[in-house]
Design a protein around this motif. Structure first.
Motif, PDB file in Angstrom:
ATOM      1  N   ARG A 175      31.987  48.447  32.718  1.00  0.00           N
ATOM      2  CA  ARG A 175      30.993  49.399  33.232  1.00  0.00           C
ATOM      3  C   ARG A 175      31.532  50.829  33.231  1.00  0.00           C
ATOM      4  NH1 ARG A 175      28.028  45.979  38.191  1.00  0.00           N
ATOM      5  NH2 ARG A 175      27.016  44.456  36.802  1.00  0.00           N
TER       6      ARG A 175
ATOM      7  N   LYS B 135      34.556  51.995  33.435  1.00  0.00           N
ATOM      8  CA  LYS B 135      35.781  52.296  34.174  1.00  0.00           C
ATOM      9  C   LYS B 135      36.920  51.417  33.684  1.00  0.00           C
ATOM     10  CE  LYS B 135      33.337  53.595  38.454  1.00  0.00           C
ATOM     11  NZ  LYS B 135      33.183  53.315  39.902  1.00  0.00           N
TER      12      LYS B 135
ATOM     13  N   LEU C 222      39.683  48.770  33.596  1.00  0.00           N
ATOM     14  CA  LEU C 222      39.749  47.495  34.297  1.00  0.00           C
ATOM     15  C   LEU C 222      40.971  47.459  35.214  1.00  0.00           C
ATOM     16  CD1 LEU C 222      38.239  44.715  34.361  1.00  0.00           C
ATOM     17  CD2 LEU C 222      40.023  43.884  32.817  1.00  0.00           C
ATOM     18  N   CYS C 223      40.758  47.102  36.473  1.00  0.00           N
ATOM     19  CA  CYS C 223      41.864  46.925  37.428  1.00  0.00           C
ATOM     20  C   CYS C 223      41.923  45.453  37.826  1.00  0.00           C
ATOM     21  CB  CYS C 223      41.672  47.808  38.651  1.00  0.00           C
ATOM     22  SG  CYS C 223      40.190  47.438  39.612  1.00  0.00           S
TER      23      CYS C 223
ATOM     24  N   GLU D  93      41.521  43.995  40.735  1.00  0.00           N
ATOM     25  CA  GLU D  93      40.438  43.571  41.630  1.00  0.00           C
ATOM     26  C   GLU D  93      39.151  43.325  40.852  1.00  0.00           C
ATOM     27  OE1 GLU D  93      42.425  46.121  42.171  1.00  0.00           O
ATOM     28  OE2 GLU D  93      43.582  45.417  43.909  1.00  0.00           O
ATOM     29  N   THR D  94      38.831  44.233  39.954  1.00  0.00           N
ATOM     30  CA  THR D  94      37.611  44.049  39.159  1.00  0.00           C
ATOM     31  C   THR D  94      37.738  42.830  38.253  1.00  0.00           C
ATOM     32  OG1 THR D  94      37.128  46.423  39.170  1.00  0.00           O
ATOM     33  CG2 THR D  94      36.107  45.114  37.435  1.00  0.00           C
TER      34      THR D  94
ATOM     35  N   ASP E  22      36.929  39.878  40.156  1.00  0.00           N
ATOM     36  CA  ASP E  22      35.482  39.825  40.388  1.00  0.00           C
ATOM     37  C   ASP E  22      34.740  39.284  39.167  1.00  0.00           C
ATOM     38  OD1 ASP E  22      35.762  40.814  42.932  1.00  0.00           O
ATOM     39  OD2 ASP E  22      35.210  42.879  42.424  1.00  0.00           O
TER      40      ASP E  22
ATOM     41  N   HIS F  96      33.381  38.559  45.946  1.00  0.00           N
ATOM     42  CA  HIS F  96      33.585  39.804  45.225  1.00  0.00           C
ATOM     43  C   HIS F  96      34.240  40.878  46.086  1.00  0.00           C
ATOM     44  CE1 HIS F  96      30.255  37.627  43.281  1.00  0.00           C
ATOM     45  NE2 HIS F  96      30.769  38.097  42.150  1.00  0.00           N
TER      46      HIS F  96
ATOM     47  N   MET G 179      34.832  44.406  44.339  1.00  0.00           N
ATOM     48  CA  MET G 179      34.426  45.718  43.843  1.00  0.00           C
ATOM     49  C   MET G 179      33.119  45.694  43.043  1.00  0.00           C
ATOM     50  SD  MET G 179      38.118  47.360  42.764  1.00  0.00           S
ATOM     51  CE  MET G 179      37.418  49.014  42.625  1.00  0.00           C
ATOM     52  N   VAL G 180      32.909  44.637  42.262  1.00  0.00           N
ATOM     53  CA  VAL G 180      31.674  44.541  41.474  1.00  0.00           C
ATOM     54  C   VAL G 180      31.038  43.189  41.725  1.00  0.00           C
ATOM     55  CG1 VAL G 180      32.450  46.110  39.667  1.00  0.00           C
ATOM     56  CG2 VAL G 180      32.895  43.672  39.432  1.00  0.00           C
TER      57      VAL G 180
END
Length: 539
Positions: A341, A343, A345-346, A348-349, A352, A526, A528-529
């Motif tokens: 989306r 951003k 990728l980290c 946490e995402t 998710d 979840h 963050m997303v």
């Protein structure tokens, strides 16, 4: 199937050539369990092998043999494939030429020293250079693979030019083509499971090995998938050319294996032999080649039991009585997705993305299709990803159906511990499955912005079971294939994995009533997303 070994006939002699190992592809309807166990109960010799007292002659011979082995290991294994011009495979009607070209690439993942070239059988119609190139390759070939060749001119040409190749294997081709393994001609006759005859005393020691090799190759070819096509070639290399490390298997090492089992696992062995399901499992596994993961998984899937788990836990996991040490494959290297989306990728995402639809639905994802023939093909696969109660903990629980060898449909469930790897979108998975630990490295290759589909790739190994493997699963919210508008993006994601779309096996998601879903109380989802955010749409 009945096999016959014969001495090598004179060149161009038709009287002693054998009927081909003619096989037709069929689909697998039986689901299989993850790769954690192989065991060959009746193959344990009761007596150690005795050796004669060494002499100077023996020492000199041993040194010579060592040098020969080293030289053999360094020499490339040369494979020539000849396919019928315009012939089509049963792998989603993909041309055989394309299938074999892809097989050549996948062999390099196992060993860079495996060199495979592919020709079509129109060489007798083309310029002389093509025929000369093929002759040159055949002159130094270790294996000739012939697929879908029926043209009589081609059959005659191949017969004339392949006499010195020690290993020749022919599928869905003219019966006039012969098969050879280790220099011995092999007949395949659908009359029974034992040899009708063995010609030549010198061949007696080879018959059992060749019979098992041919049976393994034939059964693997029948399963109609790219992994098993490559597996057929690896079996031949392992048996007749040089050892293939990933095929180091659960075969007894002799007295040391038996001593380890009796010394450490006597009660577990007795309990297993006294338990009907565990005993059936060992009997079933004994009929499989120890390097054939698919056959072995059918047995485990059908006769899984606590007694078998205790047996495997003691013999394999705790005591490693077969002295195996499989490694997680390094190839192919698969890069994770870098952005989601818009951003970066980290971690946490990425977690998710695994959690997916859980919360909105009773599952994270449903598997649409898979690449690995051993365990990506169960019916009704549900994925549950969630964060645990403990800080930083993350879990994966697959729920899937298995059709047993006795015709029953049963649900299975496993529990993997998941830890972040260094790069966001990559993870380490571990599971104790039927008594043996599997460790895996997963990569999130791609997930669409609206969570309509995703592609996850993995490398794994069950160390003490001697099994290494790779695979990929295509997932969606409801188990249906991504929309046609996503085809280019899906193809690009598969290409990152070195996978062609025709390699994927579509999962049967038709009869999936009452799956045993649910996650532990106190788990979280979840961070963050969330899949419920549908402000994004697939591009």
């Amino acid at each position: 199937m009945s096999l016959v070994l014969e001495p090598r006939p004179p060149p161009l002699s038709k009287s002693k050539t054998g009927a081909q190992l003619k096989r037709c592809f069929t689909s697998i309807g039986t689901a299989l369990l993850p790769p954690n166990h192989r065991f060959r109960a009746s193959r344990f010799p009761l007596h150690p092998t005795s050796n004669s007292r060494p002499t100077v002659t023996v020492v000199l011979k041993t040194e010579k043999e060592k040098n020969a082995v080293t030289e053999q290991k360094d020499r490339p294994v040369r494979i020539v494939a000849v396919v019928g011009q315009g012939s089509v495979s049963p792998l989603k009607c993909t041309p055989w030429e394309e299938v074999m070209m892809h097989t050549a690439k996948r062999l390099k993942w196992v060993d860079e020293g495996y060199e495979m070239v592919v020709f079509t059988d129109n060489f007798h119609q083309s310029n002389d250079q093509t025929a000369m190139d093929l002759q040159k390759e055949l002159a130094c070939a270790d294996i000739l693979l012939v697929v879908a060749v029926t043209n009589q001119d081609s059959v005659k040409w191949i017969g004339t030019n392949s006499g010195n190749i020690p290993n020749v294997i022919c599928f869905v081709s003219d019966p006039g083509l012969v098969n050879k393994l280790g220099g011995s001609y092999v007949h395949s006759e659908m009359k029974g499971s034992i040899f009708d005859k063995v010609v030549g005393i010198s061949q007696l020691k080879k018959t059992d090995e060749t019979k098992e090799v041919v049976q393994t190759i034939s059964e693997a070819w029948d399963r109609c998938n790219s992994d098993d096509i490559r597996f057929c070639l690896l079996v031949i290399i392992n048996a007749y050319i040089r050892p293939v490390p990933i095929l180091k298997n659960l075969r007894s090492k002799g007295f040391s294996t038996l001593n380890c089992m009796v010394k450490n696992c006597g009660p577990q062995i007795l309990d297993c032999l006294m338990d009907p399901n565990c005993r059936k499992a060992l009997q079933c596994l004994n009929k499989c080649s120890p390097v054939d993961q698919v056959c072995n998984y059918r047995c485990i899937a059908s006769f899984e039991s606590p007694k078998l788990e205790a047996f495997s836990l003691c013999v394999l996991q705790k005591n490693n009585c077969l002295d195996l040490d499989a490694k997680i494959p390094e190839k192919p290297y698969v890069q994770p997705m870098l952005k989601f989306r818009g951003k970066d990728l980290c971690h946490e995402t990425a977690e998710d993305l695994f959690v997916g639809w859980l919360g909105s639905l009773d599952w994270s994802w449903r598997v649409v299709a898979g690449q690995n023939p051993a365990y990506d093909q169960f019916p009704c696969q549900y994925q549950l990803f969630y964060r645990g109660k403990a800080k930083g903990s993350f879990w994966y629980e697959p729920v899937f159906q298995v059709k047993t060898l006795e015709g029953e449909l049963v649900w299975r469930r496993r529990k993997y511990r998941v830890k972040r790897a260094n790069v966001p979108g990559t993870f380490y998975f571990s599971v104790l499955d039927n008594g043996v630990v599997s460790n895996e490295y997963w990569t999130i290759v791609d997930v669409s912005e609206d969570f309509s589909w995703g592609l996850f790739h993995y490398h794994g190994a069950a160390r003490v079971a001697g099994q290494s493997y790779t695979g990929a699963v295509l997932v969606s919210s409801d188990g249906t294939y991504p929309k046609q508008t996503q085809s280019n993006r899906l193809s690009s994601a598969l290409e990152k994995c070195g996978i062609k779309e025709w390699e994927l096996y579509t999962v049967d998601n038709c009869a999936c009533e009452d799956p045993p879903l649910g996650i532990p109380e106190g788990s979280s989802l979840h961070s963050m997303v969330d899949a419920k955010d549908q402000s994004w749409s697939s591009v």
